[in-house]
Design an enzyme around this catalytic site. Sequence first.
Site, PDB file in Angstrom:
ATOM      1  N   LYS A 114       7.131   2.070  -1.303  1.00 16.18           N
ATOM      2  CA  LYS A 114       6.977   0.632  -1.115  1.00 16.18           C
ATOM      3  C   LYS A 114       7.483  -0.121  -2.341  1.00 16.18           C
ATOM      4  CE  LYS A 114       2.061   0.491  -2.421  1.00 16.18           C
ATOM      5  NZ  LYS A 114       2.055  -0.512  -3.464  1.00 16.18           N
ATOM      6  N   CYS A 157      -2.392  -3.667  -6.314  1.00 19.83           N
ATOM      7  CA  CYS A 157      -2.040  -2.989  -5.064  1.00 19.83           C
ATOM      8  C   CYS A 157      -3.254  -2.680  -4.200  1.00 19.83           C
ATOM      9  CB  CYS A 157      -1.239  -1.723  -5.349  1.00 19.83           C
ATOM     10  SG  CYS A 157       0.380  -2.071  -6.079  1.00 19.83           S
ATOM     11  N   ASP A 175      -0.536   4.830  -5.020  1.00 18.39           N
ATOM     12  CA  ASP A 175       0.239   4.695  -6.261  1.00 18.39           C
ATOM     13  C   ASP A 175      -0.286   5.409  -7.508  1.00 18.39           C
ATOM     14  OD1 ASP A 175       1.597   3.008  -4.538  1.00 18.39           O
ATOM     15  OD2 ASP A 175       1.012   1.166  -5.552  1.00 18.39           O
TER      16      ASP A 175
END
Length: 151
Positions: free
Chosen positions: A80, A113, A18
């Site tokens: 995601k 995350c 990310d």
Amino acid sequence: MRHERILTKHDSLLLVIDYQEKLLKPFQQPHVFLDTCVKMIKFASIFEIPVLWTEQYPRGLGPTVERVRRELHELSPVEKVSFSCFSEPSFIGGLSKTNRKQLIICGIETHICVEQTVLDALKIGYLPHVVTDACASRRERDHETGLRKME
């Protein structure tokens, strides 16, 4: 026989989590952890270590920053919408195809995350190795708390 936590090129995979434009905007000096992330991607390429990378809800948070995306040019991201990579079936599918159990992890945010991915990885038998200077949270306290929880 070597200890199972010692990384080997034949059992490792680099996971890049990310590094997206909108997620990076609030950071004071993102180049610090981005430099290390880019070095890790180059390292993986040299040693022929597979790489998986993710984007959290890219329609809302935008694409991966150009600097990282350029290094991953031959690969496509796993999209995601959950915090843990292990909640995304396409991630699990991509990971299982590699037959690798050691995960070298870079990403943001450390306490969300990255942390949830590491905890899920441990629960199902993977051996995560977090590259702490290639991870970050907007607040240093969150970063440090996430690192402590993953220890």
